[in-house]
Design a protein around this motif. Structure first.
Motif, PDB file in Angstrom:
ATOM      1  N   ARG A 192     -12.640  19.881  37.048  1.00 38.35           N
ATOM      2  CA  ARG A 192     -13.301  18.745  36.393  1.00 38.35           C
ATOM      3  C   ARG A 192     -12.955  18.663  34.911  1.00 38.35           C
ATOM      4  O   ARG A 192     -12.695  17.600  34.384  1.00 38.35           O
ATOM      5  CB  ARG A 192     -14.824  18.826  36.549  1.00 38.35           C
ATOM      6  N   THR A 193     -12.970  19.819  34.225  1.00 38.36           N
ATOM      7  CA  THR A 193     -12.790  19.825  32.766  1.00 38.36           C
ATOM      8  C   THR A 193     -11.405  20.283  32.324  1.00 38.36           C
ATOM      9  O   THR A 193     -11.045  20.105  31.167  1.00 38.36           O
ATOM     10  CB  THR A 193     -13.823  20.760  32.107  1.00 38.36           C
TER      11      THR A 193
ATOM     12  N   THR B 103     -11.901  11.441  37.135  1.00 41.60           N
ATOM     13  CA  THR B 103     -11.789  12.816  36.662  1.00 41.60           C
ATOM     14  C   THR B 103     -10.326  13.220  36.589  1.00 41.60           C
ATOM     15  O   THR B 103      -9.538  12.914  37.476  1.00 41.60           O
ATOM     16  CB  THR B 103     -12.533  13.764  37.620  1.00 41.60           C
ATOM     17  N   ASP B 104      -9.942  13.915  35.554  1.00 40.60           N
ATOM     18  CA  ASP B 104      -8.574  14.365  35.340  1.00 40.60           C
ATOM     19  C   ASP B 104      -8.419  15.730  35.992  1.00 40.60           C
ATOM     20  O   ASP B 104      -8.658  16.752  35.372  1.00 40.60           O
ATOM     21  CB  ASP B 104      -8.332  14.443  33.829  1.00 40.60           C
TER      22      ASP B 104
ATOM     23  N   ARG C 207     -18.080  30.646  30.992  1.00 38.77           N
ATOM     24  CA  ARG C 207     -17.049  30.229  30.030  1.00 38.77           C
ATOM     25  C   ARG C 207     -16.262  29.030  30.549  1.00 38.77           C
ATOM     26  O   ARG C 207     -15.884  28.143  29.794  1.00 38.77           O
ATOM     27  CB  ARG C 207     -16.074  31.376  29.731  1.00 38.77           C
ATOM     28  N   LEU C 208     -16.019  29.008  31.867  1.00 41.16           N
ATOM     29  CA  LEU C 208     -15.242  27.924  32.471  1.00 41.16           C
ATOM     30  C   LEU C 208     -16.108  26.713  32.829  1.00 41.16           C
ATOM     31  O   LEU C 208     -15.585  25.685  33.244  1.00 41.16           O
ATOM     32  CB  LEU C 208     -14.523  28.429  33.725  1.00 41.16           C
TER      33      LEU C 208
ATOM     34  N   ALA D 293     -13.482  24.922  41.291  1.00 36.94           N
ATOM     35  CA  ALA D 293     -12.497  25.904  40.835  1.00 36.94           C
ATOM     36  C   ALA D 293     -11.191  25.745  41.604  1.00 36.94           C
ATOM     37  O   ALA D 293     -11.175  25.757  42.830  1.00 36.94           O
ATOM     38  CB  ALA D 293     -13.028  27.319  41.023  1.00 36.94           C
ATOM     39  N   GLN D 294     -10.109  25.576  40.861  1.00 39.96           N
ATOM     40  CA  GLN D 294      -8.783  25.645  41.471  1.00 39.96           C
ATOM     41  C   GLN D 294      -8.186  26.971  41.034  1.00 39.96           C
ATOM     42  O   GLN D 294      -8.200  27.301  39.840  1.00 39.96           O
ATOM     43  CB  GLN D 294      -7.873  24.501  41.050  1.00 39.96           C
ATOM     44  N   VAL D 295      -7.683  27.719  41.986  1.00 34.82           N
ATOM     45  CA  VAL D 295      -7.128  29.034  41.711  1.00 34.82           C
ATOM     46  C   VAL D 295      -5.608  28.952  41.827  1.00 34.82           C
ATOM     47  O   VAL D 295      -5.078  28.638  42.892  1.00 34.82           O
ATOM     48  CB  VAL D 295      -7.703  30.088  42.677  1.00 34.82           C
ATOM     49  N   LEU D 296      -4.939  29.208  40.701  1.00 38.87           N
ATOM     50  CA  LEU D 296      -3.479  29.231  40.664  1.00 38.87           C
ATOM     51  C   LEU D 296      -3.017  30.671  40.567  1.00 38.87           C
ATOM     52  O   LEU D 296      -3.580  31.458  39.798  1.00 38.87           O
ATOM     53  CB  LEU D 296      -2.962  28.439  39.461  1.00 38.87           C
TER      54      LEU D 296
END
Length: 133
Positions: A110-111, A2-3, A73-74, A82-85
């Motif tokens: 993941r996406t 996974t990227d 949507r995500l 979920a990564q929160v920046l």
């Protein structure tokens, strides 16, 4: 494989279909610059970039709630994806730098789909000290 975006990996490209608030670019490079800190820069030009902080690293008790349409949507079905920046305002005295907790950039790890989410009905500061005093 996974990227995903991780502090120790090479740069990744995230896809922000709606752009960031006030910035129309839809493809951003996320490059680690230090543990938990990333350079967020639009692809294809010298446009304005941002310093971002991984919320999990700097604000481990920060857990914004996404509404269902945003999560949809995500493509987020699991909060762990979920990564929160957080966009950081870097002060001349770095110990006075702040992070925007009111409008995080949420990335599906993941996406790599992402969106800047302006949180409503949640009491988070626009300028939270990045480093506790």
């Amino acid at each position: 494989m996974t990227d995903t975006i991780e502090p120790t990996t090479a740069s990744r490209t995230i896809h922000v279909p709606e752009g960031l608030v006030g910035f129309p670019a839809t493809e951003y490079e996320v490059a680690p610059v230090a543990p938990g800190l990333f350079d967020l820069r639009p692809l294809g030009g010298d446009a304005t970039g941002f310093v971002t902080a991984d919320a999990e690293v700097f604000f481990p008790d920060y857990h914004p709630e996404l509404d269902d349409p945003t999560a949809e949507r995500l493509g987020l079905t699991d909060a762990a994806d979920a990564q929160v920046l957080l966009i950081v305002t870097v002060a001349e005295d770095v110990t006075r730098s702040t992070a925007n907790l009111l409008a995080p950039v949420v990335v599906n790890a993941r996406t790599l789909a992402a969106e800047q989410v302006v949180l409503t009905g949640q009491d988070f500061p626009l300028r939270a000290p990045l480093i506790a005093s």
